[in-house]
Design a protein around this motif. Sequence first.
Motif, PDB file in Angstrom:
ATOM      1  N   HIS A  53      74.794 129.705 127.568  1.00  0.00           N
ATOM      2  CA  HIS A  53      74.388 128.828 126.212  1.00  0.00           C
ATOM      3  C   HIS A  53      74.491 127.626 126.820  1.00  0.00           C
ATOM      4  O   HIS A  53      75.513 126.663 126.633  1.00  0.00           O
ATOM      5  CB  HIS A  53      75.392 129.212 125.127  1.00  0.00           C
ATOM      6  CG  HIS A  53      75.257 130.456 124.457  1.00  0.00           C
ATOM      7  ND1 HIS A  53      74.528 131.227 123.730  1.00  0.00           N
ATOM      8  CD2 HIS A  53      76.275 132.037 125.219  1.00  0.00           C
ATOM      9  CE1 HIS A  53      74.665 132.265 123.902  1.00  0.00           C
ATOM     10  NE2 HIS A  53      75.699 132.677 124.267  1.00  0.00           N
ATOM     11  N   PHE A  57      72.447 123.764 120.456  1.00  0.00           N
ATOM     12  CA  PHE A  57      71.392 123.868 119.446  1.00  0.00           C
ATOM     13  C   PHE A  57      69.895 124.174 120.151  1.00  0.00           C
ATOM     14  O   PHE A  57      68.759 124.141 119.640  1.00  0.00           O
ATOM     15  CB  PHE A  57      71.211 122.353 119.065  1.00  0.00           C
ATOM     16  CG  PHE A  57      72.208 122.007 118.418  1.00  0.00           C
ATOM     17  CD1 PHE A  57      72.819 122.110 117.130  1.00  0.00           C
ATOM     18  CD2 PHE A  57      73.327 120.846 119.192  1.00  0.00           C
ATOM     19  CE1 PHE A  57      74.049 121.809 116.864  1.00  0.00           C
ATOM     20  CE2 PHE A  57      74.180 120.616 118.744  1.00  0.00           C
ATOM     21  CZ  PHE A  57      74.814 120.803 117.311  1.00  0.00           C
ATOM     22  N   GLY A  58      69.996 125.006 121.330  1.00  0.00           N
ATOM     23  CA  GLY A  58      68.723 125.451 122.018  1.00  0.00           C
ATOM     24  C   GLY A  58      68.203 126.743 121.601  1.00  0.00           C
ATOM     25  O   GLY A  58      68.997 127.474 120.745  1.00  0.00           O
ATOM     26  N   GLY A  59      66.842 126.875 121.435  1.00  0.00           N
ATOM     27  CA  GLY A  59      66.284 128.166 121.165  1.00  0.00           C
ATOM     28  C   GLY A  59      66.194 129.204 122.090  1.00  0.00           C
ATOM     29  O   GLY A  59      66.843 129.114 123.245  1.00  0.00           O
ATOM     30  N   PRO A  60      65.376 130.153 122.011  1.00  0.00           N
ATOM     31  CA  PRO A  60      65.243 131.398 122.844  1.00  0.00           C
ATOM     32  C   PRO A  60      64.844 130.833 124.332  1.00  0.00           C
ATOM     33  O   PRO A  60      65.216 131.346 125.510  1.00  0.00           O
ATOM     34  CB  PRO A  60      64.041 132.123 122.257  1.00  0.00           C
ATOM     35  CG  PRO A  60      63.459 131.283 121.395  1.00  0.00           C
ATOM     36  CD  PRO A  60      64.339 130.374 120.853  1.00  0.00           C
ATOM     37  N   GLU A  61      63.983 129.720 124.282  1.00  0.00           N
ATOM     38  CA  GLU A  61      63.700 129.159 125.743  1.00  0.00           C
ATOM     39  C   GLU A  61      65.117 128.930 126.480  1.00  0.00           C
ATOM     40  O   GLU A  61      64.930 128.980 127.717  1.00  0.00           O
ATOM     41  CB  GLU A  61      62.930 128.007 125.808  1.00  0.00           C
ATOM     42  CG  GLU A  61      61.220 128.475 125.150  1.00  0.00           C
ATOM     43  CD  GLU A  61      60.389 129.242 125.904  1.00  0.00           C
ATOM     44  OE1 GLU A  61      60.813 129.410 127.200  1.00  0.00           O
ATOM     45  OE2 GLU A  61      59.755 130.024 125.124  1.00  0.00           O
ATOM     46  N   TYR A 103      60.773 137.282 126.922  1.00  0.00           N
ATOM     47  CA  TYR A 103      62.039 136.905 126.898  1.00  0.00           C
ATOM     48  C   TYR A 103      62.927 138.199 127.292  1.00  0.00           C
ATOM     49  O   TYR A 103      62.911 139.336 126.706  1.00  0.00           O
ATOM     50  CB  TYR A 103      62.522 136.683 125.360  1.00  0.00           C
ATOM     51  CG  TYR A 103      61.937 135.282 125.042  1.00  0.00           C
ATOM     52  CD1 TYR A 103      62.105 134.031 125.475  1.00  0.00           C
ATOM     53  CD2 TYR A 103      60.935 135.499 123.967  1.00  0.00           C
ATOM     54  CE1 TYR A 103      61.293 132.914 124.981  1.00  0.00           C
ATOM     55  CE2 TYR A 103      60.050 134.389 123.274  1.00  0.00           C
ATOM     56  CZ  TYR A 103      60.501 132.971 123.969  1.00  0.00           C
ATOM     57  OH  TYR A 103      59.582 132.019 123.377  1.00  0.00           O
TER      58      TYR A 103
END
Length: 352
Positions: A53, A57-61, A103
């Motif tokens: 992580h 605040f990041g997404g799946p990428e 993913y």
Amino acid sequence: MNKFSWFLWALLSVMLASYFSYTLFISTDKSTFLIGETSYGHYQIELACNSCHTDAFGGPEIIQQACVNCHGDELKQAHDSHPRKKFTDPREAYRLEIIDARYCVSCHTEHKPEQTHAMGVTLPDDYCFHCHAEIGNDRKSHQDLPFDSCASAGCHNFHDNRALYESFLVNNANQPWLQEIAKIAAASSAHYFSPTNKSSNPEHDAHKMQQHPEITKQWQHSAHANAQVSCTACHTENNSEVWVEQPQLSQCKVCHQQETKGFLSGKHGMRLSGTNKPKLAPISPIDSPLTFKSSAINEQHGCNSCHLSHSYNTQSAAVDACVRCHDDEHSKNYFSSPHGNLWSQALTGKYR
């Protein structure tokens, strides 16, 4: 709500906020924030949350990039038969409604032990079936096979199936990419030892050998002795005369760069790879959910965990070192297995 209740509520809120702030930003123990158990492959780094992580605040990428950072080289060597670009093709868009194979976490889901298989890999049982439902009709050899047996039967690997076909290997024997794989396979059993980077101090060596005759006796029959790598070559650092009582990984790495790379990418050394934030201590059997012998339960893993300090017997490291720690049924049954019998024959010279 009276003033006392308000005061009590505010005090508890401040205490909780302080506790979670301390745990999140200062403490190295992040277990409070774990949302579930991790798989055997990742439990060692589960408290180094930033390893995966990297952005709160990041997404799946962001998670995908974390997977590639650790496992990208493996996929390149495997010549992935289900590459990401295959699923970004608009003609394949319908498949994404079944499994979003762009993913890693679509199949390899962490913190969900109810979906995790015995070997520590989280996979849906039917992930092959949805795209290859007609295989039984297309190939007679696949008729009546269970839909969830593609991988469990040992036949198919999602990331690389090409090595299964003998004709494919024969037809592509001269291809550069296949020769590169062969080199990698051969290199895994090669000895990457280059003592030229190590200097020694003959006078200091003689003094230490006189002080420690039993250790000297062990060393005299080792690969280090044959390569003229003496006491000070390992027990001094950066060509200085300062004696290092217990040489660590950094010392071994000077000559054994390839072995060190393999160690750090495996389960025994992954905590020391330098990519984990915060830095983690070496793994010990007591930290593992597997079964180990009580005599080894607190031993931190390093080079000398498997390679004895001075004899460096590679045969011992190949088997004895494993069963010295591991005490599960699989490990204990090794010596009575066909593989164990072949190993025993090889040691006694009866196997040719």
